[in-house]
Design a protein around this motif. Structure first.
Motif, PDB file in Angstrom:
ATOM      1  N   MET A   1       3.793 -18.540  13.527  1.00 30.98           N
ATOM      2  CA  MET A   1       2.911 -19.544  12.928  1.00 30.98           C
ATOM      3  C   MET A   1       2.142 -19.013  11.725  1.00 30.98           C
ATOM      4  SD  MET A   1       1.549 -21.542  16.250  1.00 30.98           S
ATOM      5  CE  MET A   1       0.643 -22.767  15.362  1.00 30.98           C
ATOM      6  N   LEU A   2       2.048 -17.704  11.632  1.00 32.96           N
ATOM      7  CA  LEU A   2       1.299 -17.150  10.491  1.00 32.96           C
ATOM      8  C   LEU A   2       2.219 -16.368   9.566  1.00 32.96           C
ATOM      9  CD1 LEU A   2      -1.921 -15.955  12.367  1.00 32.96           C
ATOM     10  CD2 LEU A   2      -1.534 -18.069  11.158  1.00 32.96           C
ATOM     11  N   ASN A   3       3.515 -16.656   9.645  1.00 33.76           N
ATOM     12  CA  ASN A   3       4.469 -15.915   8.815  1.00 33.76           C
ATOM     13  C   ASN A   3       4.095 -15.967   7.347  1.00 33.76           C
ATOM     14  OD1 ASN A   3       6.003 -15.072  10.863  1.00 33.76           O
ATOM     15  ND2 ASN A   3       7.797 -16.332  10.418  1.00 33.76           N
ATOM     16  N   ASN A   4       4.274 -14.838   6.690  1.00 34.42           N
ATOM     17  CA  ASN A   4       4.049 -14.691   5.250  1.00 34.42           C
ATOM     18  C   ASN A   4       2.601 -14.922   4.814  1.00 34.42           C
ATOM     19  OD1 ASN A   4       6.791 -14.289   5.175  1.00 34.42           O
ATOM     20  ND2 ASN A   4       7.182 -16.483   4.903  1.00 34.42           N
ATOM     21  N   GLN A   5       1.674 -14.868   5.792  1.00 35.90           N
ATOM     22  CA  GLN A   5       0.252 -14.955   5.436  1.00 35.90           C
ATOM     23  C   GLN A   5      -0.245 -13.547   5.087  1.00 35.90           C
ATOM     24  OE1 GLN A   5      -1.816 -17.673   5.575  1.00 35.90           O
ATOM     25  NE2 GLN A   5      -0.156 -19.035   6.190  1.00 35.90           N
ATOM     26  N   THR A   6      -1.258 -13.522   4.269  1.00 40.24           N
ATOM     27  CA  THR A   6      -1.868 -12.234   3.955  1.00 40.24           C
ATOM     28  C   THR A   6      -3.115 -12.097   4.808  1.00 40.24           C
ATOM     29  OG1 THR A   6      -1.124 -12.496   1.705  1.00 40.24           O
ATOM     30  CG2 THR A   6      -2.795 -10.824   2.084  1.00 40.24           C
ATOM     31  N   ILE A   7      -3.253 -10.953   5.499  1.00 37.20           N
ATOM     32  CA  ILE A   7      -4.508 -10.722   6.195  1.00 37.20           C
ATOM     33  C   ILE A   7      -5.228  -9.572   5.497  1.00 37.20           C
ATOM     34  CG2 ILE A   7      -3.948 -11.661   8.480  1.00 37.20           C
ATOM     35  CD1 ILE A   7      -3.272  -8.851   9.396  1.00 37.20           C
ATOM     36  N   ALA A   8      -6.503  -9.678   5.434  1.00 39.48           N
ATOM     37  CA  ALA A   8      -7.261  -8.666   4.707  1.00 39.48           C
ATOM     38  C   ALA A   8      -8.356  -8.122   5.602  1.00 39.48           C
ATOM     39  CB  ALA A   8      -7.860  -9.289   3.455  1.00 39.48           C
ATOM     40  N   THR A   9      -8.449  -6.806   5.640  1.00 41.16           N
ATOM     41  CA  THR A   9      -9.602  -6.199   6.314  1.00 41.16           C
ATOM     42  C   THR A   9     -10.183  -5.203   5.314  1.00 41.16           C
ATOM     43  OG1 THR A   9      -8.065  -4.670   7.328  1.00 41.16           O
ATOM     44  CG2 THR A   9      -8.976  -6.366   8.774  1.00 41.16           C
ATOM     45  N   GLY A  10     -11.426  -5.411   4.931  1.00 41.51           N
ATOM     46  CA  GLY A  10     -12.022  -4.574   3.897  1.00 41.51           C
ATOM     47  C   GLY A  10     -11.213  -4.717   2.627  1.00 41.51           C
ATOM     48  N   SER A  11     -10.749  -3.581   2.100  1.00 42.72           N
ATOM     49  CA  SER A  11      -9.993  -3.674   0.842  1.00 42.72           C
ATOM     50  C   SER A  11      -8.489  -3.699   1.093  1.00 42.72           C
ATOM     51  CB  SER A  11     -10.349  -2.478  -0.054  1.00 42.72           C
ATOM     52  OG  SER A  11      -9.977  -1.293   0.619  1.00 42.72           O
ATOM     53  N   SER A  12      -8.041  -3.487   2.365  1.00 44.28           N
ATOM     54  CA  SER A  12      -6.586  -3.444   2.572  1.00 44.28           C
ATOM     55  C   SER A  12      -6.026  -4.826   2.904  1.00 44.28           C
ATOM     56  CB  SER A  12      -6.219  -2.426   3.663  1.00 44.28           C
ATOM     57  OG  SER A  12      -6.741  -2.856   4.871  1.00 44.28           O
ATOM     58  N   ARG A  13      -4.810  -5.062   2.388  1.00 44.37           N
ATOM     59  CA  ARG A  13      -4.180  -6.378   2.556  1.00 44.37           C
ATOM     60  C   ARG A  13      -2.766  -6.182   3.079  1.00 44.37           C
ATOM     61  NH1 ARG A  13      -3.493  -8.383  -2.560  1.00 44.37           N
ATOM     62  NH2 ARG A  13      -3.438 -10.558  -1.923  1.00 44.37           N
TER      63      ARG A  13
ATOM     64  N   THR B   1      -1.689  -3.436  -0.223  1.00 45.22           N
ATOM     65  CA  THR B   1      -2.898  -2.947  -0.886  1.00 45.22           C
ATOM     66  C   THR B   1      -2.468  -2.068  -2.056  1.00 45.22           C
ATOM     67  OG1 THR B   1      -3.684  -2.661   1.370  1.00 45.22           O
ATOM     68  CG2 THR B   1      -5.123  -1.830  -0.382  1.00 45.22           C
ATOM     69  N   GLU B   2      -3.051  -2.329  -3.210  1.00 47.68           N
ATOM     70  CA  GLU B   2      -2.694  -1.489  -4.359  1.00 47.68           C
ATOM     71  C   GLU B   2      -3.071  -0.056  -4.064  1.00 47.68           C
ATOM     72  OE1 GLU B   2      -3.980  -2.673  -8.268  1.00 47.68           O
ATOM     73  OE2 GLU B   2      -3.429  -4.742  -7.730  1.00 47.68           O
ATOM     74  N   GLY B   3      -2.236   0.886  -4.370  1.00 47.31           N
ATOM     75  CA  GLY B   3      -2.559   2.290  -4.136  1.00 47.31           C
ATOM     76  C   GLY B   3      -1.420   3.003  -3.439  1.00 47.31           C
ATOM     77  N   LEU B   4      -1.751   4.123  -2.825  1.00 43.62           N
ATOM     78  CA  LEU B   4      -0.724   5.014  -2.272  1.00 43.62           C
ATOM     79  C   LEU B   4       0.045   4.395  -1.117  1.00 43.62           C
ATOM     80  CD1 LEU B   4      -2.510   8.476  -2.273  1.00 43.62           C
ATOM     81  CD2 LEU B   4      -0.578   7.728  -3.672  1.00 43.62           C
ATOM     82  N   THR B   5      -0.621   3.551  -0.334  1.00 43.12           N
ATOM     83  CA  THR B   5       0.037   3.009   0.867  1.00 43.12           C
ATOM     84  C   THR B   5       0.874   1.765   0.581  1.00 43.12           C
ATOM     85  OG1 THR B   5      -1.910   1.702   1.329  1.00 43.12           O
ATOM     86  CG2 THR B   5      -1.757   3.853   2.448  1.00 43.12           C
ATOM     87  N   TYR B   6       0.907   1.326  -0.668  1.00 42.07           N
ATOM     88  CA  TYR B   6       1.609   0.086  -1.028  1.00 42.07           C
ATOM     89  C   TYR B   6       3.063   0.124  -0.542  1.00 42.07           C
ATOM     90  CZ  TYR B   6       3.417  -3.782  -3.744  1.00 42.07           C
ATOM     91  OH  TYR B   6       4.007  -4.961  -4.109  1.00 42.07           O
ATOM     92  N   GLY B   7       3.496  -0.898   0.156  1.00 41.11           N
ATOM     93  CA  GLY B   7       4.891  -0.978   0.608  1.00 41.11           C
ATOM     94  C   GLY B   7       5.110  -0.414   1.997  1.00 41.11           C
ATOM     95  N   GLN B   8       4.069   0.157   2.599  1.00 42.04           N
ATOM     96  CA  GLN B   8       4.215   0.693   3.950  1.00 42.04           C
ATOM     97  C   GLN B   8       4.623  -0.430   4.913  1.00 42.04           C
ATOM     98  OE1 GLN B   8       1.314   3.061   7.048  1.00 42.04           O
ATOM     99  NE2 GLN B   8       0.454   2.312   5.190  1.00 42.04           N
TER     100      GLN B   8
END
Ligand code: SAM
Length: 362
Positions: free
Chosen positions: A276-288, A337-344
């Motif tokens: 039901m939440l497929n392809n939604q973005t969840i954000a906690t703090g600065s990570s998405r 999240t933009e940065g080193l972890t992007y694509g994890q």
């Protein structure tokens, strides 16, 4: 190939010189009224030429829209239809002109025998079959069918240069009053070498239109629905035009909604796992993260249990094997999240190391 695509690809009209040669082999000296059916009539030319030369009414069926429209202008009765979804009254036709598309009907089965079986009942006893097929398709199956249901069967090759294109031949036959089941005769006929005659040079009539057995209007109708018509009909009259359906099913989303009660983690996990939440973005703090859920049905073997049973001679211990069905949710998430972890990419399997579905966490 789907039926309409097959029809588009399978248009090999009968060359005019062949139609004229066929016309010379059939006549209607008694001027019997009658009907000619071309069940895959293309633009209708050969059916029109033959029907006119024999004084017959022409009936055509064509699947392709443009060709159907062209045939409609020159034949007496036409249907835009799949011939296999059409009702043609038994024994209503004095002549069948059959030049079917050169294709198969799946599992490498050729379509020619199916066309023959479809049209033979429509032909009246004494009626004339004209069947155009590539020479390599004159199989034992076809020959046996013709020998069973037809008499006076003759085989002609297309004249040159028309023969060179698809090596087509024209088979003629007169519908028998009743099928022959004489196995020996059929085997002998099928085993004979085919003597192909020539459609070139001077030809004299071999076949005559028989007296008509069914006069007046006949059943000739389609139960095929064209996909284009279906779509137009559904858009114009379908339930989507009904405001009550719109009101019942339309949920205007004006912004994020707040649930009445806070969701537990378990609720959230189930909604995600249900997709039901497929392809939604969840954000906690600065990570998405982008999330996607999936639920798989699986089975799990439980440890066997020993159970005591009363039987006639005392008691007996039986081992009961138990299997349960489980729905195993899986959640995948991609770090955006933009940065080193992007694509994890993280896969959360909601099954613990023992294979149990993880209990709901409050
Ligand atoms: C080989 S052409 C013959 C056309 C015409 N009878 C002639 O001899 O010139 C075969 C025609 O059959 C049509 N067709 C293919 N499948 C059909 C089907 N299931 N029902 C009706 N027509 C079909 C094709 O669109 C094509 O126009």
């Amino acid at each position: 190939m789907r039926t309409i695509a097959r029809a588009k690809a399978g248009f090999y009209p009968t060359p005019e010189p062949v139609t004229h040669a066929i016309a010379k082999l059939i006549h209607n000296p008694a001027h019997h009224p009658g009907r000619l059916c071309d069940p895959c009539c293309g633009v209708g030319q050969p059916a029109r030429t033959l029907a006119q030369s024999l004084g017959l009414l022409s009936f055509g069926i064509e699947l392709d829209k443009e060709r159907f429209q062209a045939s409609k202008l020159i034949l007496n009765h036409t249907l835009r239809s799949d011939a296999f979804a059409t009702a043609i009254q038994k024994h209503s036709m004095s002549m069948v002109f059959l030049n079917p598309p050169y294709d198969d009907v799946g599992k490498r089965q050729r379509s020619e025998p199916a066309w023959l079986r479809l049209l033979t009942p429509a032909l009246q006893p004494g009626g004339i079959l004209v069947f155009i097929i590539p020479e390599p398709r004159v199989t034992k199956e076809i020959r046996r069918y013709l020998a069973t249901h037809y008499r006076q069967v003759t085989f002609y090759r297309f004249p040159h240069p028309e023969y060179l294109a698809f090596r087509q031949v024209v088979l003629f036959g007169v519908k028998a009053a009743s099928p022959s089941h004489d196995r020996r005769r059929l085997d002998a006929l099928v085993a004979e070498e085919i003597e192909y005659r020539s459609l070139e040079g001077s030809l004299t009539p071999l076949y005559a239109i028989p007296p008509q057995v069914i006069a007046g209007p006949i059943e000739f109708r389609s139960h095929w629905v064209s996909p284009e018509d279906q779509f137009a009909e559904a858009s114009k009259y379908g339930i989507w035009q009904d405001p009550r359906i719109h009101d019942a099913l339309h949920f205007p989303v004006t912004g994020p909604c707040t649930p009445l009660m806070p969701l537990r983690k378990g609720h959230l996990a189930r909604m995600i796992a249900a997709g039901m939440l497929n392809n939604q973005t969840i954000a906690t703090g600065s990570s998405r993260w982008i999330i996607k859920g999936f639920t798989d049905k699986t089975t799990k073997q439980l440890p066997p249990e020993q159970e005591e049973y009363d039987i006639q001679r005392g008691r007996e211990t039986r081992t009961v094997t138990r299997v349960i069905e489980m729905f195993v949710p899986q959640i995948q998430a991609w770090d955006i999240t933009e940065g080193l972890t992007y694509g994890q990419h993280v896969i959360v399997n909601c099954v613990d190391h023992r294979g149990d579905v993880a209990p709901e966490t409050p």
